[in-house]
Each structure stands twice: as structure tokens, then as C-alpha cells.
Design a protein around this motif. Structure first.
Motif, PDB file in Angstrom:
ATOM      1  N   GLY A  52       0.826  -1.195   0.000  1.00  0.00           N
ATOM      2  CA  GLY A  52       0.000   0.000   0.000  1.00  0.00           C
ATOM      3  C   GLY A  52       0.858   1.240   0.000  1.00  0.00           C
ATOM      4  O   GLY A  52       2.083   1.170   0.137  1.00  0.00           O
ATOM      5  N   CYS A  53       0.214   2.389  -0.189  1.00  0.00           N
ATOM      6  CA  CYS A  53       0.932   3.663  -0.190  1.00  0.00           C
ATOM      7  C   CYS A  53       0.033   4.726   0.433  1.00  0.00           C
ATOM      8  O   CYS A  53      -1.151   4.821   0.099  1.00  0.00           O
ATOM      9  N   LEU A  54       0.598   5.493   1.349  1.00  0.00           N
ATOM     10  CA  LEU A  54      -0.130   6.558   2.017  1.00  0.00           C
ATOM     11  C   LEU A  54       0.572   7.893   1.768  1.00  0.00           C
ATOM     12  O   LEU A  54       1.804   7.947   1.691  1.00  0.00           O
ATOM     13  N   VAL A  55      -0.214   8.944   1.635  1.00  0.00           N
ATOM     14  CA  VAL A  55       0.315  10.298   1.537  1.00  0.00           C
ATOM     15  C   VAL A  55       0.245  10.903   2.934  1.00  0.00           C
ATOM     16  O   VAL A  55      -0.840  11.039   3.513  1.00  0.00           O
ATOM     17  N   ALA A  56       1.395  11.242   3.496  1.00  0.00           N
ATOM     18  CA  ALA A  56       1.438  11.685   4.891  1.00  0.00           C
ATOM     19  C   ALA A  56       0.477  12.833   5.153  1.00  0.00           C
ATOM     20  O   ALA A  56      -0.227  12.850   6.175  1.00  0.00           O
ATOM     21  N   GLN A  57       0.432  13.785   4.254  1.00  0.00           N
ATOM     22  CA  GLN A  57      -0.404  14.963   4.447  1.00  0.00           C
ATOM     23  C   GLN A  57      -1.887  14.608   4.507  1.00  0.00           C
ATOM     24  O   GLN A  57      -2.657  15.238   5.237  1.00  0.00           O
ATOM     25  N   ASP A  58      -2.303  13.580   3.770  1.00  0.00           N
ATOM     26  CA  ASP A  58      -3.721  13.237   3.666  1.00  0.00           C
ATOM     27  C   ASP A  58      -4.128  12.060   4.544  1.00  0.00           C
ATOM     28  O   ASP A  58      -5.312  11.926   4.893  1.00  0.00           O
ATOM     29  N   ASP A  59      -3.180  11.196   4.879  1.00  0.00           N
ATOM     30  CA  ASP A  59      -3.520   9.910   5.516  1.00  0.00           C
ATOM     31  C   ASP A  59      -2.803   9.728   6.848  1.00  0.00           C
ATOM     32  O   ASP A  59      -2.431   8.619   7.208  1.00  0.00           O
ATOM     33  N   TRP A  60      -2.613  10.833   7.591  1.00  0.00           N
ATOM     34  CA  TRP A  60      -1.775  10.739   8.781  1.00  0.00           C
ATOM     35  C   TRP A  60      -2.320   9.747   9.802  1.00  0.00           C
ATOM     36  O   TRP A  60      -1.553   8.956  10.370  1.00  0.00           O
ATOM     37  N   GLU A  61      -3.605   9.744  10.064  1.00  0.00           N
ATOM     38  CA  GLU A  61      -4.154   8.842  11.071  1.00  0.00           C
ATOM     39  C   GLU A  61      -3.911   7.388  10.707  1.00  0.00           C
ATOM     40  O   GLU A  61      -3.541   6.568  11.565  1.00  0.00           O
ATOM     41  N   ALA A  62      -4.111   7.037   9.428  1.00  0.00           N
ATOM     42  CA  ALA A  62      -3.864   5.663   8.986  1.00  0.00           C
ATOM     43  C   ALA A  62      -2.386   5.311   9.089  1.00  0.00           C
ATOM     44  O   ALA A  62      -2.020   4.193   9.476  1.00  0.00           O
ATOM     45  N   LEU A  63      -1.526   6.272   8.752  1.00  0.00           N
ATOM     46  CA  LEU A  63      -0.081   6.042   8.849  1.00  0.00           C
ATOM     47  C   LEU A  63       0.327   5.821  10.300  1.00  0.00           C
ATOM     48  O   LEU A  63       1.078   4.884  10.608  1.00  0.00           O
ATOM     49  N   GLU A  64      -0.166   6.648  11.199  1.00  0.00           N
ATOM     50  CA  GLU A  64       0.188   6.506  12.610  1.00  0.00           C
ATOM     51  C   GLU A  64      -0.296   5.167  13.165  1.00  0.00           C
ATOM     52  O   GLU A  64       0.423   4.484  13.901  1.00  0.00           O
ATOM     53  N   ARG A  65      -1.499   4.770  12.781  1.00  0.00           N
ATOM     54  CA  ARG A  65      -2.048   3.489  13.247  1.00  0.00           C
ATOM     55  C   ARG A  65      -1.188   2.322  12.760  1.00  0.00           C
ATOM     56  O   ARG A  65      -0.861   1.400  13.518  1.00  0.00           O
ATOM     57  N   HIS A  66      -0.788   2.374  11.481  1.00  0.00           N
ATOM     58  CA  HIS A  66       0.058   1.309  10.931  1.00  0.00           C
ATOM     59  C   HIS A  66       1.427   1.306  11.590  1.00  0.00           C
ATOM     60  O   HIS A  66       1.980   0.244  11.887  1.00  0.00           O
TER      61      HIS A  66
END
Length: 383
Positions: free
Chosen positions: A88-102
Motif C-alpha cells: 500500500g501507499c499513504l500520503v502523509a499529508q492526507d492519511d496521517w491517522e492511517a499512517l500513525e495506526r500502521h
């Protein structure tokens, strides 16, 4: 087949074509050939539109192409591979909550390649909702993991900075002290996290659209051994070594020095209008012979005494193959940027070493005397 996100234990900061053709490609090979379960979550760290477009492609494609083009043992190589390690790929600016959870729940390793200014904090704080800098983002994520009482992580930065793991550790630790003033967090960063120095070496010459890369056959990921180190996977291009210094010196004073000496001769012989690429320079006898002579009579004899246990001749022959790569458009004009500085960092130390061993270096010394020479009316030549 796309890897499940639950197996994306490697969090990779950066969507650069280099990482797509290096670490992520190694992870894919390990999954396919050795049964590794360690997949990659890629993080787009900036809000640049082109970066977001690549991130979107990585998020929705099961795999991406990697074309290997070059020479291997004198034989042309052209391989088309499919890299499927990215879950998968996350954009930090847009997906911070998902990134932090992962980051809290799944991450075990952190990979980064954030460019020449990637460690620049420039007044950033990890207390921002989404910090601007990579160290700021990393500090905020590590603090969230610490607060969740999760184990520390192994950090394997790939930026071309000496002692990159320790440099990153100092920057993050400084931010942590300033922002959180939590002695337990500082101790956790120091004791529980494993900050590892690494050295990468591969030319990933071009992107493929919408996502993918073209790379040379040669690849190296040298990783400095540490008591806490556990690698996510094995790969033939990975070497875990007791010290990176010999590898750094070998690369600097063979590969990088050869590039700079080639540019010196290109300028001196006034071939700037007729020759554009490294591969073309290697077809010009005047340039090839000058490079071979200085390496064989001055550079390699000195390095053989300075680095007695390194495979210098083998590395030099592989360097020649890389320079001869018929698929690589490596511009001499690009190598010529900051030429004076490169002469000082790549050539001058070899001249100093040579004096210790009473080895004459007339050609290298002449190149140093030509500092400030310029046969190109372009400000990028000798900045």
C-alpha cells in the motif's frame, strides 16, 4: 499478487525511483524466492502533485515494472521484472491517522531516502498535526508508538550521508528532547530503537510512468553490523559488514573519483560540445585511456595499501562496466556540478594518502591544479 497490508512491516519513506529500484525490489525478490513475509508500506512525504500521482499508482496497482538494463560480465542485460512487495501507499499529508495506526501496530523496520535535504529540520516541530520535515514526521510517529507501549523499531536510512543512521538518531533525539521533554521517551529512542548506518550503491536511471523504474544490474546495500540489528530479509546485494568506512572510501575514491576525473579530462580536452554522456566518453580513446591510466598507476596502488582487504580490482572492473552501460544516459554536465568541491573530496585525499606511501600522483595532482577551469558557459559546471 499484492501483499496484504498486515504484512507491511517495512515502512518506506519516499517514493523515489531509487527506492523502487533498490530496497522495495530486494523485498519483492525475497518474498518470491525465499518465502519472506515482510512487505512494504510506502509513504509519500511531500504534497507535490507528481509525488501524489505516483503514490496513487502505488496504492492501486498490484505491482510495478522494474527494467534492469546494462552489462553483466561484458554481456548486455535487459530484464523486465515485476515488483510486488508494496502492500500500500499513504500520503502523509492526507492519511496521517492511517499512517500513525500502521506505524504503531505493524511496523518493524523503517527505510528512508528523502533526498539531499531530507534531514533538514529548518525550525520544524514534531508537535504539528503533520510535521513538514521527514525527521519531524518520524519523531511524531515514534512518540506515538512509544506512548502505545510498543517495542522500538529498526531504522535503516539510505540517504547518502556519512553515518546516516547515527545522524538521523541525533536529529530525532534532539527534536524529541525539545518537543516532549520526556526522559523515558529519550531513553526508549536510545535503547529500544536500533539506528543502523547503511550505504547504497545503484544507478536507477529513469522512471517509468505512472510508476516504476529503470536500473542498472549492479546493486549494493552495505549495512553496518550492530548488536540490535535484525534485517527484514536477505538478498545477494545486501552485505552486512563490521564497518562501512572501507565501502564508503572504495565508492568515493573509485566510482566517484573516476566520474570526477573523467569530467576533468572532458573539460581539459575541450570535448564538451562533442560528448554528452559517460557512455560516450568511454568510447573516446583519449578519455578512456586517461581514466584507465590514472586509476591503474595512481589510484588503485594507493587504495590497495589503504584498504588491503577490499576487492578493489573487481570493483574497478564493475565500475568500468557501469560506465560502459549502453542504456544509461548519465550526463557529464550533471557530474560536473560542484566540480571544485568534488575534486577536493574525491581526489585530494588520495593525493594525501599517496604521500604517506611515497607513491607519485602527477595526474591527480594536475587535476587539482586545474580547479576553477571551465570550458562550459553554464553556472552549474563549477558551483
Amino acid at each position: 499478487m499484492r501483499q496484504p497490508l498486515s504484512q507491511a512491516s517495512i515502512v518506506q519513506f519516499g517514493t523515489s525511483r531509487f527506492l523502487l529500484g533498490h530496497v522495495a525490489a530486494f523485498a519483492s525478490s525475497a518474498i518470491a524466492e525465499e518465502g519472506s513475509r515482510e512487505a512494504v508500506l510506502v509513504v509519500q512525504t511531500s504534497a507535490r502533485p507528481e509525488g501524489k500521482a505516483k503514490a496513487n499508482a502505488l496504492a492501486h496497482q498490484d505491482s510495478y515494472p522494474l527494467h534492469i538494463k546494462g552489462l553483466r560480465n561484458g554481456v548486455p542485460v535487459e530484464e523486465h521484472l515485476s515488483v510486488s512487495s508494496v502492500a500500500g501507499c499513504l500520503v502523509a499529508q492526507d492519511d496521517w491517522e492511517a499512517l500513525e495506526r500502521h506505524f504503531i501496530q505493524t511496523a518493524r523496520w523503517v527505510i528512508s531516502n528523502t533526498g539531499d535535504s531530507g534531514y533538514d529540520v529548518a525550525g520544524d516541530t514534531s508537535l504539528s498535526a503533520v510535521p513538514a520535515s521527514f525527521p519531524g514526521k518520524l519523531t511524531k510517529l515514534l512518540y506515538a508508538r512509544f506512548k502505545a507501549q510498543r517495542p522500538g523499531l529498526t531504522l535503516l536510512p539510505c540517504e547518502l550521508i556519512g553515518s546516516n543512521g547515527q545522524v538521523l538518531k541525533e536529529i530525532v533525539s534532539s527534536l524529541a528532547r525539545k518537543d516532549y521533554q520526556d526522559a523515558h521517551f529519550s531513553t526508549w529512542l536510545d535503547v529500544e530503537c536500533c539506528w543502523v548506518n547503511t550505504l547504497v550503491d545503484r544507478i536507477v536511471s529513469a522512471p517509468l510512468e505512472p510508476v516504476g523504474a529503470v536500473a542498472e544490474p549492479y546493486a549494493l546495500w552495505a549495512v553496518q553490523q550492530a548488536p540490535c540489528l535484525i534485517m527484514p530479509f536477505e538478498h545477494p546485494a545486501i552485505e552486512v559488514v563490521s564497518s562501512l568506512q572501507p565501502y564508503e572510501l572504495r565508492k568515493l575514491h573509485i566510482l566517484n573519483l573516476a566520474h570526477t576525473y573523467l569530467v576533468d579530462q572532458w573539460l581539459t580536452l575541450d570535448l564538451t560540445d562533442s560528448i554528452t554522456y559517460v557512455r560516450e566518453a568511454m568510447q573516446e580513446p583519449k578519455l578512456r585511456n586517461a581514466l584507465s591510466e590514472v586509476m591503474e598507476t595512481e589510484v588503485l596502488p594507493v587504495l590497495a595499501l589503504e584498504l588491503p582487504n577490499m576487492d578493489l580490482n573487481v570493483y574497478w572492473q564493475s565500475t568500468l562496466e557501469r560506465f560502459d552501460n549502453p542504456f544509461l544516459d548519465h550526463r557529464l554536465k550533471d557530474i560536473a556540478q560542484y566540480h571544485n568541491d568534488k575534486l577536493s573530496r574525491r581526489i585530494q585525499p588520495v593525493v594525501v594518502m599517496a604521500k604517506n606511501y611515497a607513491i607519485p600522483t602527477p595526474k591527480l595532482s594536475d587535476a587539482l591544479k586545474r580547479k576553477n577551469i571551465s570550458n562550459i558557459n553554464d553556472k552549474t559546471t563549477l558551483l
